[in-house]
Design an enzyme around this catalytic site. Structure first.
Site, PDB file in Angstrom:
ATOM      1  N   GLU A 153      12.190 -33.353 -59.257  1.00  0.00           N
ATOM      2  CA  GLU A 153      12.931 -33.730 -57.970  1.00  0.00           C
ATOM      3  C   GLU A 153      14.179 -33.441 -58.817  1.00  0.00           C
ATOM      4  O   GLU A 153      14.784 -32.506 -57.709  1.00  0.00           O
ATOM      5  CB  GLU A 153      13.287 -35.409 -57.316  1.00  0.00           C
ATOM      6  CG  GLU A 153      11.704 -35.659 -56.986  1.00  0.00           C
ATOM      7  CD  GLU A 153      11.392 -35.103 -55.630  1.00  0.00           C
ATOM      8  OE1 GLU A 153      12.213 -34.483 -55.184  1.00  0.00           O
ATOM      9  OE2 GLU A 153       9.728 -35.397 -55.787  1.00  0.00           O
ATOM     10  N   HIS A 156      14.936 -29.552 -57.428  1.00  0.00           N
ATOM     11  CA  HIS A 156      15.608 -29.631 -56.121  1.00  0.00           C
ATOM     12  C   HIS A 156      17.145 -29.375 -56.914  1.00  0.00           C
ATOM     13  O   HIS A 156      17.796 -28.858 -55.866  1.00  0.00           O
ATOM     14  CB  HIS A 156      15.290 -30.621 -55.935  1.00  0.00           C
ATOM     15  CG  HIS A 156      14.094 -30.120 -54.656  1.00  0.00           C
ATOM     16  ND1 HIS A 156      13.777 -29.317 -54.174  1.00  0.00           N
ATOM     17  CD2 HIS A 156      12.834 -31.239 -54.447  1.00  0.00           C
ATOM     18  CE1 HIS A 156      12.475 -29.915 -53.252  1.00  0.00           C
ATOM     19  NE2 HIS A 156      12.188 -30.892 -53.868  1.00  0.00           N
TER      20      HIS A 156
HETATM   21 NI    NI Z   1       9.800 -31.488 -53.901  1.00  0.00          NI
END
Ligand code: NI
Length: 188
Positions: A153, A156
């Site tokens: 995560e 990102h």
């Molecule tokens: Ni992802």
């Protein structure tokens, strides 16, 4: 509350660095998080980063269930895990550091790369730190699947998708094709 559109691989927002959030207690951040929670529940993943819903902010949400498609994919690899369930966590301006040099490879998926999977090697132990929506510091150590979810995560937020972390692109493919691996008859 609303279900937001998820950007897919190729979208410029998935390639750019997100900016720090100045006030994690701001009502618009709380509203964004509520919408991200709805979006994640609808899409059926374990984590979502703000740029995936077109907000270039350093904010991720995730949870670690004992069983889910993503968790099963990890456990199927036979990797050792502490099987710890982590409730839905909101991390504002997260920072990660690896603990030790141990790495491990496991298959990952991403809501921005639907139907695909690929093997990614990542540090096994990490420490991460961030703020919650009240501005309190969250600091945790994580390993195994939990550590992997957080690293995925947070990537990102720096415009990195998991295929960019892969060192063997031959493992990249449609999930339902990759899963056939074990079922194939011996070739002669
Ligand atoms: Ni992802």
């Amino acid at each position: 509350m609303a279900i937001l559109k998820i950007a897919r691989i190729g979208h410029p927002y998935l390639r750019k660095k997100s900016v720090e959030i100045e006030d994690p207690t701001a009502p618009e951040i709380r509203e964004l998080v509520a919408n991200m929670v709805d979006t994640l529940a609808d899409a059926g993943g374990v984590g979502l980063a703000a740029p995936q819903v077109h907000e270039m902010l350093r904010l991720v949400i995730f949870f670690v269930p004992l069983a889910s498609e993503a968790a099963d994919r990890y456990h199927d690899a036979g990797l050792e895990d502490d099987d710890e369930e982590i409730a839905l966590t909101v991390l504002v301006n997260p920072v990660i550091e690896a603990i030790g040099n141990e790495t491990e490879a496991a298959y990952e998926g991403c809501l921005s790369i639907p139907h695909m999977t690929g093997e990614v090697r990542r540090p096994r132990h990490i420490r991460y730190r961030g703020l919650d929506l009240d501005g309190n510091v969250i600091e945790r150590e994580a390993e195994g699947f939990h550590a992997r979810v957080v690293q995925h995560e947070c990537d990102h937020l720096d415009g990195i998708l998991y295929p960019q972390r892969m060192d063997d692109m031959s493992t990249f493919g449609y999930s339902d094709e990759v899963q056939k691996d074990d079922d194939l008859p011996e070739s002669k």
